[in-house]
Design a protein around this motif. Sequence first.
Motif, mmCIF file in Angstrom:
data_model
loop_
_atom_site.group_PDB
_atom_site.id
_atom_site.type_symbol
_atom_site.label_atom_id
_atom_site.label_comp_id
_atom_site.label_asym_id
_atom_site.label_seq_id
_atom_site.Cartn_x
_atom_site.Cartn_y
_atom_site.Cartn_z
ATOM 1 N N ILE A 173 1.245 -1.285 0.103
ATOM 2 C CA ILE A 173 0.015 0.060 -0.228
ATOM 3 C C ILE A 173 0.982 0.958 0.253
ATOM 4 C CG2 ILE A 173 -1.182 1.168 1.206
ATOM 5 C CD1 ILE A 173 -2.571 -1.262 2.173
ATOM 6 N N VAL A 174 1.743 1.174 0.558
ATOM 7 C CA VAL A 174 2.799 2.345 1.097
ATOM 8 C C VAL A 174 3.774 2.193 -1.130
ATOM 9 C CG1 VAL A 174 4.816 3.327 2.062
ATOM 10 C CG2 VAL A 174 3.606 2.048 3.223
ATOM 11 N N GLN A 175 4.045 1.303 -1.204
ATOM 12 C CA GLN A 175 4.872 1.933 -2.155
ATOM 13 C C GLN A 175 3.582 2.179 -3.676
ATOM 14 O OE1 GLN A 175 8.107 1.781 -2.425
ATOM 15 N NE2 GLN A 175 7.983 1.515 -0.479
ATOM 16 N N LEU A 176 1.939 1.991 -3.493
ATOM 17 C CA LEU A 176 1.685 1.919 -4.805
ATOM 18 C C LEU A 176 1.354 3.551 -4.082
ATOM 19 C CD1 LEU A 176 -0.679 -0.721 -4.447
ATOM 20 C CD2 LEU A 176 0.414 -0.358 -6.187
ATOM 21 N N ASP A 177 1.250 3.929 -3.267
ATOM 22 C CA ASP A 177 0.825 5.472 -2.645
ATOM 23 C C ASP A 177 1.673 5.954 -3.732
ATOM 24 O OD1 ASP A 177 -1.481 7.112 -1.411
ATOM 25 O OD2 ASP A 177 0.277 7.987 -0.408
ATOM 26 N N ARG A 178 2.822 5.916 -3.109
ATOM 27 C CA ARG A 178 4.592 6.950 -3.571
ATOM 28 C C ARG A 178 4.879 7.126 -4.778
ATOM 29 N NH1 ARG A 178 9.003 3.867 0.459
ATOM 30 N NH2 ARG A 178 8.359 5.168 1.908
ATOM 31 N N ALA A 179 4.153 5.800 -5.759
ATOM 32 C CA ALA A 179 3.941 5.678 -6.829
ATOM 33 C C ALA A 179 3.172 6.398 -7.685
ATOM 34 C CB ALA A 179 3.847 3.651 -7.731
ATOM 35 N N LEU A 180 1.643 6.347 -7.106
ATOM 36 C CA LEU A 180 0.450 7.666 -7.090
ATOM 37 C C LEU A 180 0.954 8.654 -7.266
ATOM 38 C CD1 LEU A 180 -2.264 4.857 -7.431
ATOM 39 C CD2 LEU A 180 -1.149 5.506 -9.686
ATOM 40 N N GLY A 181 1.765 9.363 -6.916
ATOM 41 C CA GLY A 181 2.317 10.675 -5.814
ATOM 42 C C GLY A 181 0.806 10.611 -4.990
ATOM 43 N N GLY A 182 1.116 9.740 -4.354
ATOM 44 C CA GLY A 182 0.679 10.370 -3.026
ATOM 45 C C GLY A 182 -1.615 10.233 -2.765
ATOM 46 N N THR A 183 -1.984 9.212 -3.878
ATOM 47 C CA THR A 183 -3.035 9.850 -4.717
ATOM 48 C C THR A 183 -4.434 7.821 -4.481
ATOM 49 O OG1 THR A 183 -2.689 9.349 -6.371
ATOM 50 C CG2 THR A 183 -3.060 11.311 -5.801
ATOM 51 N N PHE A 184 -3.184 7.260 -3.926
ATOM 52 C CA PHE A 184 -4.107 6.111 -4.034
ATOM 53 C C PHE A 184 -5.112 5.535 -2.987
ATOM 54 C CE2 PHE A 184 -3.747 1.723 -1.804
ATOM 55 C CZ PHE A 184 -3.854 0.849 -3.137
ATOM 56 N N ARG A 185 -5.479 6.576 -2.047
ATOM 57 C CA ARG A 185 -6.619 6.387 -0.987
ATOM 58 C C ARG A 185 -7.762 6.248 -2.334
ATOM 59 N NH1 ARG A 185 -3.749 9.937 2.436
ATOM 60 N NH2 ARG A 185 -3.347 7.866 4.905
ATOM 61 N N GLU A 186 -7.677 7.897 -2.897
ATOM 62 C CA GLU A 186 -8.445 8.098 -3.947
ATOM 63 C C GLU A 186 -9.112 6.714 -4.722
ATOM 64 O OE1 GLU A 186 -7.396 11.713 -6.477
ATOM 65 O OE2 GLU A 186 -6.263 12.329 -4.598
ATOM 66 N N TYR A 187 -8.269 6.348 -4.788
ATOM 67 C CA TYR A 187 -8.798 5.243 -5.858
ATOM 68 C C TYR A 187 -9.840 3.733 -5.065
ATOM 69 C CZ TYR A 187 -5.991 6.624 -9.250
ATOM 70 O OH TYR A 187 -5.250 7.218 -10.407
ATOM 71 N N LEU A 188 -10.116 4.167 -3.365
ATOM 72 C CA LEU A 188 -10.908 2.945 -2.823
ATOM 73 C C LEU A 188 -11.964 3.915 -2.165
ATOM 74 C CD1 LEU A 188 -7.201 2.079 -1.237
ATOM 75 C CD2 LEU A 188 -8.330 0.325 -2.657
ATOM 76 N N ASP A 189 -12.382 2.887 -1.540
ATOM 77 C CA ASP A 189 -13.379 3.496 -0.686
ATOM 78 C C ASP A 189 -13.718 2.511 1.094
ATOM 79 O OD1 ASP A 189 -14.497 1.777 -1.833
ATOM 80 O OD2 ASP A 189 -16.534 3.011 -3.231
ATOM 81 N N GLY A 190 -14.783 2.374 1.575
ATOM 82 C CA GLY A 190 -15.195 1.757 2.625
ATOM 83 C C GLY A 190 -14.123 1.301 3.514
ATOM 84 N N PRO A 191 -14.156 -0.442 3.525
ATOM 85 C CA PRO A 191 -12.750 -0.719 4.334
ATOM 86 C C PRO A 191 -11.560 -0.720 3.504
ATOM 87 C CG PRO A 191 -14.700 -1.844 4.108
ATOM 88 C CD PRO A 191 -15.167 -1.429 2.841
ATOM 89 N N ALA A 192 -11.558 -0.701 2.461
ATOM 90 C CA ALA A 192 -9.547 -0.527 1.534
ATOM 91 C C ALA A 192 -9.640 0.552 1.959
ATOM 92 C CB ALA A 192 -10.658 -1.305 0.018
ATOM 93 N N ARG A 193 -10.240 1.667 2.102
ATOM 94 C CA ARG A 193 -9.680 2.969 1.564
ATOM 95 C C ARG A 193 -9.600 2.767 3.421
ATOM 96 N NH1 ARG A 193 -11.821 8.118 -0.430
ATOM 97 N NH2 ARG A 193 -9.757 9.413 0.036
ATOM 98 N N ASP A 194 -9.992 2.485 4.747
ATOM 99 C CA ASP A 194 -9.984 2.375 6.202
ATOM 100 C C ASP A 194 -8.368 1.515 6.421
ATOM 101 O OD1 ASP A 194 -12.319 3.227 6.220
ATOM 102 O OD2 ASP A 194 -12.983 1.821 7.352
ATOM 103 N N VAL A 195 -8.264 0.209 5.305
ATOM 104 C CA VAL A 195 -7.176 -0.075 5.243
ATOM 105 C C VAL A 195 -5.923 0.919 4.997
ATOM 106 C CG1 VAL A 195 -5.981 -2.474 4.809
ATOM 107 C CG2 VAL A 195 -8.138 -2.422 5.236
ATOM 108 N N ALA A 196 -5.517 1.430 4.177
ATOM 109 C CA ALA A 196 -5.073 2.099 3.949
ATOM 110 C C ALA A 196 -4.888 2.592 3.993
ATOM 111 C CB ALA A 196 -5.571 2.276 1.814
ATOM 112 N N ASP A 197 -5.502 3.318 4.433
ATOM 113 C CA ASP A 197 -5.319 4.624 5.332
ATOM 114 C C ASP A 197 -4.295 4.355 6.542
ATOM 115 O OD1 ASP A 197 -6.749 7.093 4.162
ATOM 116 O OD2 ASP A 197 -8.524 5.811 5.256
ATOM 117 N N ARG A 198 -4.894 3.556 7.154
ATOM 118 C CA ARG A 198 -3.714 2.747 8.309
ATOM 119 C C ARG A 198 -2.834 2.062 7.879
ATOM 120 N NH1 ARG A 198 -1.980 -1.462 9.227
ATOM 121 N NH2 ARG A 198 -3.175 -3.112 7.669
#
Length: 97
Positions: free
Chosen positions: A53-78
Amino acid sequence: MTTIDLFVDDSDIDVAIDDRDEGERRALELADRIRMVAAHDPGHAQRLVDELIVQLDRALGGTFREYLDGPARDVADRALTGAGSESSAVISPAENS
């Protein structure tokens, strides 16, 4: 009497129709491997997922959360808010083998 088996198992056919299909196939393989790791060592599997998740967020310039919702977004936030903690430390190749 001769029987002819008409059942075709295409699970071993490894032909990608396009890049999207290839990406989906590889993502499913990755998910399967993470499940196998989780069966043996859930903590290590969680660290792998957090690092992914951290590496995907870096690759996407810090926008990985925008592609998620619900529980998946909570996991990414954590995982992303814990990126500096010991639980989300970068896993070395030695640990990964």
